[in-house]
Design a protein around this motif. Structure first.
Motif, short mmCIF file in Angstrom:
data_model
loop_
_atom_site.label_atom_id
_atom_site.label_comp_id
_atom_site.label_asym_id
_atom_site.label_seq_id
_atom_site.Cartn_x
_atom_site.Cartn_y
_atom_site.Cartn_z
N GLU A 126 0.83 -1.21 0.00
CA GLU A 126 0.00 0.00 0.00
C GLU A 126 0.86 1.25 0.00
O GLU A 126 2.00 1.23 0.45
N GLN A 130 -1.90 5.87 2.50
CA GLN A 130 -3.00 4.96 2.80
C GLN A 130 -2.73 4.21 4.10
O GLN A 130 -3.60 4.06 4.94
N ARG A 198 -5.13 -4.89 -7.22
CA ARG A 198 -6.38 -5.29 -7.84
C ARG A 198 -6.13 -5.93 -9.20
O ARG A 198 -5.34 -5.42 -9.97
N ALA A 202 -11.22 -0.59 -10.66
CA ALA A 202 -10.72 0.31 -9.61
C ALA A 202 -11.46 0.05 -8.31
O ALA A 202 -12.56 -0.50 -8.31
N SER A 203 -10.85 0.45 -7.19
CA SER A 203 -11.45 0.26 -5.88
C SER A 203 -12.76 1.05 -5.79
O SER A 203 -12.88 2.12 -6.36
N LYS A 204 -13.73 0.48 -5.07
CA LYS A 204 -15.02 1.17 -4.91
C LYS A 204 -14.96 2.13 -3.72
O LYS A 204 -15.89 2.87 -3.48
N PHE A 205 -13.88 2.06 -2.97
CA PHE A 205 -13.79 2.90 -1.78
C PHE A 205 -12.79 4.04 -1.99
O PHE A 205 -11.60 3.87 -1.74
N ASN A 206 -13.30 5.18 -2.46
CA ASN A 206 -12.41 6.34 -2.62
C ASN A 206 -12.20 6.99 -1.25
O ASN A 206 -12.75 6.56 -0.24
N PHE A 207 -11.44 8.07 -1.24
CA PHE A 207 -11.09 8.70 0.03
C PHE A 207 -12.33 9.14 0.81
O PHE A 207 -12.46 8.90 2.00
N ARG A 208 -13.28 9.76 0.06
CA ARG A 208 -14.50 10.26 0.71
C ARG A 208 -15.26 9.10 1.37
O ARG A 208 -15.72 9.19 2.51
N LYS A 209 -15.37 7.98 0.65
CA LYS A 209 -16.09 6.82 1.19
C LYS A 209 -15.37 6.23 2.39
O LYS A 209 -15.99 5.76 3.34
N GLN A 210 -14.02 6.28 2.34
CA GLN A 210 -13.26 5.73 3.46
C GLN A 210 -13.50 6.56 4.72
O GLN A 210 -13.66 6.03 5.81
#
Ligand code: UDP
Ligand code: MG
Length: 312
Positions: A126, A130, A198, A202-210
């Protein structure tokens, strides 16, 4: 049935075939089923899943949601239909190598005093930023909730049926699994692994979602933020009282005239800000309570494949 593998997925068309191949190769020596939960994908995921199902009806089941309900809901749907001796949750993007499932099973077979094995990401692959954010989240969680949430412990884990039953007995609508896994207790063994990159997409968890996920976790597991008002209120009123004494003495003893509008503005704005923050925090809890008492279903199933004749 010895093992049921739950795969929550959302728009993973590029990964499903590769994951299925990899799972089949890793699990050759054991009796297993795979339950795919299509969390309202808008790409070709469901068609790929139907094709896999029609060629492998004895081991594959598919649940399709009516829309995207989130990974938590998808995991719950999988747990709800899992009746195997062991249940494993794994992401669809091959970041979590299926070869570890056999290691986890071997461990539980050999160590009957353990109920669960959780894979802990060592974050070796990572980005430093992150890594820092995730570590901070775990330490805040631990300090505010008093709940030991093992740093880096992923949803990638293998559980005995007792753990699954315990998780299902929790009626909460807003589910924060990382906390729930630890809240139900049980003897958990933490096994280290390095998450891969991956495979596709792309990851479904962007910064805002995290950030919002971290906030959810904090609010659903701790009432400490609500106490901020009491602490701040006590501190500020004590300071105000001391200041009042100082002003009183200065006026009475030295006859000094205190010009005050600048400092008054500061105090008013400062206190106003604090009151709004505290109101906001209370609002977050009221909103959660409101959503919780509505008792809406956590997910809605649109289609199911493989549930007609019980393959278990
Ligand atoms: N996922 C899901 N519903 C969602 C978002 C994600 O089922 O609303 C699935 C996703 O398809 C994947 C797993 O949850 O199988 C983990 O998601 P992702 O890889 O995007 O997260 P990351 O590994 O970046 O934390
Ligand atoms: Mg991922």
């Amino acid at each position: 049935m010895k093992l049921n593998v739950i795969v929550p997925l959302y728009n993973e068309e590029g990964n499903i075939d590769a994951l299925f191949k990899s799972l089949s190769a890793s699990l050759k020596s054991v009796k297993y089923t795979i339950t795919f939960i299509d969390d309202g994908s808008t790409d070709n995921s469901y068609n790929i899943l139907s094709a896999i199902y029609s060629k492998n009806k004895s081991i594959v089941r598919v649940i399709r949601f009516s829309r995207n309900f989130g990974k938590e809901a998808a995991m719950l749907a999988g747990l709800n239909v899992s009746k195997a001796q062991y249940t494993c949750i794994i992401d669809a993007d091959l970041q979590q190598d299926p070869k570890y499932i056999m290691d986890m099973m071997k461990f539980l077979d050999e160590n009957t005093d353990y109920d669960e094995v959780a894979m802990v990401n060592d974050y070796a692959k990572e980005k430093a930023s992150q890594k820092f954010l995730k570590k901070t989240f775990y330490s805040i969680m631990e300090q505010t909730t008093g709940q030991k949430v093992q740093s880096g412990a992923s949803d990638f884990r293998l559980m005995r049926s007792g753990v699954v039953d315990a998780l299902l007995s929790i009626q909460e609508v807003n589910r924060f699994s990382k906390g729930l896994f630890s809240w139900v207790g049980f003897n958990t063994y933490y096994m280290s692994y390095s998450a891969n990159k991956r495979f596709s997409g792309a990851s479904k968890f962007n910064f805002r979602k995290q950030v919002s996920y971290a906030k959810e976790g904090l609010i659903s597991f701790s009432t400490k933020p609500l106490k901020i008002a009491t602490i701040l209120g006590t501190l500020i009123s004590s300071a105000a009282f001391l200041y009042f004494i100082v002003v009183l003495l200065q006026t009475l003893i030295y006859g000094k005239d205190i010009p005050g509008y600048a400092s008054l503005m500061c105090v008013i704005l400062f206190l106003g800000g604090i009151q709004l923050i505290v109101l906001g925090i209370i609002g977050e809890y009221i909103a959660k309570t409101y959503l919780e008492v509505k008792r809406r279903p956590i997910y809605i199933t649109k289609e199911k494949l493989g549930f007609d004749d019980d393959i278990l």
